[in-house]
Write a protein that holds these residues in place. Structure first.
Motif, mmCIF file in Angstrom:
data_model
loop_
_atom_site.group_PDB
_atom_site.id
_atom_site.type_symbol
_atom_site.label_atom_id
_atom_site.label_comp_id
_atom_site.label_asym_id
_atom_site.label_seq_id
_atom_site.Cartn_x
_atom_site.Cartn_y
_atom_site.Cartn_z
ATOM 1 N N VAL A 72 96.429 64.256 -6.481
ATOM 2 C CA VAL A 72 96.973 64.799 -7.636
ATOM 3 C C VAL A 72 96.271 66.348 -7.671
ATOM 4 C CG1 VAL A 72 97.179 62.912 -8.880
ATOM 5 C CG2 VAL A 72 94.937 64.270 -9.009
ATOM 6 N N ILE A 73 96.764 67.217 -8.457
ATOM 7 C CA ILE A 73 96.347 68.448 -8.912
ATOM 8 C C ILE A 73 95.856 67.880 -10.481
ATOM 9 C CG2 ILE A 73 96.564 70.784 -9.725
ATOM 10 C CD1 ILE A 73 98.556 71.155 -7.456
ATOM 11 N N ALA A 74 94.419 68.230 -10.772
ATOM 12 C CA ALA A 74 94.163 67.952 -11.941
ATOM 13 C C ALA A 74 93.444 69.102 -12.576
ATOM 14 C CB ALA A 74 92.681 66.990 -12.176
ATOM 15 N N ARG A 75 93.852 69.699 -13.908
ATOM 16 C CA ARG A 75 93.336 70.894 -14.598
ATOM 17 C C ARG A 75 92.604 70.349 -15.872
ATOM 18 N NH1 ARG A 75 96.326 75.733 -16.290
ATOM 19 N NH2 ARG A 75 98.259 74.564 -15.713
ATOM 20 N N GLY A 76 91.309 71.068 -15.559
ATOM 21 C CA GLY A 76 90.363 71.042 -16.780
ATOM 22 C C GLY A 76 90.278 71.801 -17.837
ATOM 23 N N ALA A 77 89.962 71.556 -18.998
ATOM 24 C CA ALA A 77 89.982 72.533 -20.208
ATOM 25 C C ALA A 77 89.058 73.891 -19.884
ATOM 26 C CB ALA A 77 89.726 71.950 -21.575
ATOM 27 N N ARG A 78 88.078 73.283 -19.414
ATOM 28 C CA ARG A 78 87.089 74.463 -18.978
ATOM 29 C C ARG A 78 86.559 74.403 -17.387
ATOM 30 N NH1 ARG A 78 86.172 71.425 -23.139
ATOM 31 N NH2 ARG A 78 84.811 70.361 -22.177
ATOM 32 N N SER A 79 86.567 73.223 -16.642
ATOM 33 C CA SER A 79 86.010 73.065 -15.552
ATOM 34 C C SER A 79 86.932 73.890 -14.447
ATOM 35 C CB SER A 79 85.951 71.703 -15.134
ATOM 36 O OG SER A 79 87.276 71.048 -15.393
ATOM 37 N N GLY A 80 88.363 73.847 -14.677
ATOM 38 C CA GLY A 80 89.028 74.659 -13.641
ATOM 39 C C GLY A 80 90.182 73.778 -13.098
ATOM 40 N N VAL A 81 90.728 73.886 -11.897
ATOM 41 C CA VAL A 81 91.717 73.158 -11.408
ATOM 42 C C VAL A 81 91.168 72.609 -9.800
ATOM 43 C CG1 VAL A 81 93.974 73.313 -10.220
ATOM 44 C CG2 VAL A 81 93.360 74.679 -12.305
ATOM 45 N N PHE A 82 91.604 71.322 -9.853
ATOM 46 C CA PHE A 82 91.140 70.700 -8.530
ATOM 47 C C PHE A 82 92.247 69.676 -7.788
ATOM 48 C CE2 PHE A 82 87.718 71.179 -11.551
ATOM 49 C CZ PHE A 82 86.426 71.568 -10.610
ATOM 50 N N TYR A 83 92.042 69.538 -6.692
ATOM 51 C CA TYR A 83 93.133 68.828 -5.790
ATOM 52 C C TYR A 83 92.197 67.826 -5.226
ATOM 53 C CZ TYR A 83 95.624 67.627 -1.674
ATOM 54 O OH TYR A 83 96.246 66.774 -0.622
ATOM 55 N N GLY A 84 92.824 66.492 -5.265
ATOM 56 C CA GLY A 84 92.124 65.272 -4.694
ATOM 57 C C GLY A 84 92.827 64.100 -4.894
ATOM 58 N N THR A 85 92.257 63.278 -4.548
ATOM 59 C CA THR A 85 92.790 62.017 -4.958
ATOM 60 C C THR A 85 92.279 61.073 -6.106
ATOM 61 O OG1 THR A 85 92.730 61.440 -2.236
ATOM 62 C CG2 THR A 85 92.763 59.373 -3.698
ATOM 63 N N LEU A 86 93.118 60.869 -7.069
ATOM 64 C CA LEU A 86 92.781 60.370 -8.350
ATOM 65 C C LEU A 86 92.165 58.947 -8.101
ATOM 66 C CD1 LEU A 86 92.623 60.494 -11.107
ATOM 67 C CD2 LEU A 86 94.977 59.526 -11.292
ATOM 68 N N ALA A 87 90.808 58.644 -8.239
ATOM 69 C CA ALA A 87 90.257 57.321 -7.947
ATOM 70 C C ALA A 87 90.151 56.593 -9.454
ATOM 71 C CB ALA A 87 88.613 57.710 -7.839
ATOM 72 N N GLU A 88 89.878 57.217 -10.627
ATOM 73 C CA GLU A 88 90.016 56.718 -11.770
ATOM 74 C C GLU A 88 89.968 57.612 -12.871
ATOM 75 O OE1 GLU A 88 86.170 54.163 -12.733
ATOM 76 O OE2 GLU A 88 85.443 55.031 -10.906
#
Length: 102
Positions: free
Chosen positions: A13-29
């Motif tokens: 997945v690509i996950a966007r944080g409100a403040r932390s930024g954008v990350f690509y990885g495997t969604l574990a939980e």
């Protein structure tokens, strides 16, 4: 009761944080805005995709001008506001972007 992201657990997945930024990885939980990603890299800057939805579908077409971090074994985001499933095509493109180093 099932969470909306249950079908994405274990997938890239690509996950966007409100403040932390954008990350690509495997969604574990995922629990509310808390998200644990494994085999993850920070997408600090991208080129060759108009938006994150385009990147999740097709990857980037200008990898030389992207700044993607090294892979880290896991992170926990506490401010996740968007989770996008990543296609097989995008996965191979994103993982092939060279690690941004100083």
């Amino acid at each position: 009761m099932s969470k909306l992201t249950d079908n994405m657990i274990g997938k890239k997945v690509i996950a966007r944080g409100a403040r932390s930024g954008v990350f690509y990885g495997t969604l574990a939980e995922q629990d509310g805005q808390e998200v644990r990603l494994t085999n993850v890299r920070n997408i600090w800057k991208w080129s060759g995709a108009r938006c994150l939805m385009d990147m999740a579908q097709d990857g980037v077409n200008d990898p030389r001008n992207c700044k993607f971090s090294v892979f880290l074994s896991e992170i926990v985001m506490t401010d996740c506001i968007q989770i996008l499933p990543v296609s097989e095509k995008a996965m191979s493109v994103i993982e092939a972007v060279p690690e941004w180093t100083m």
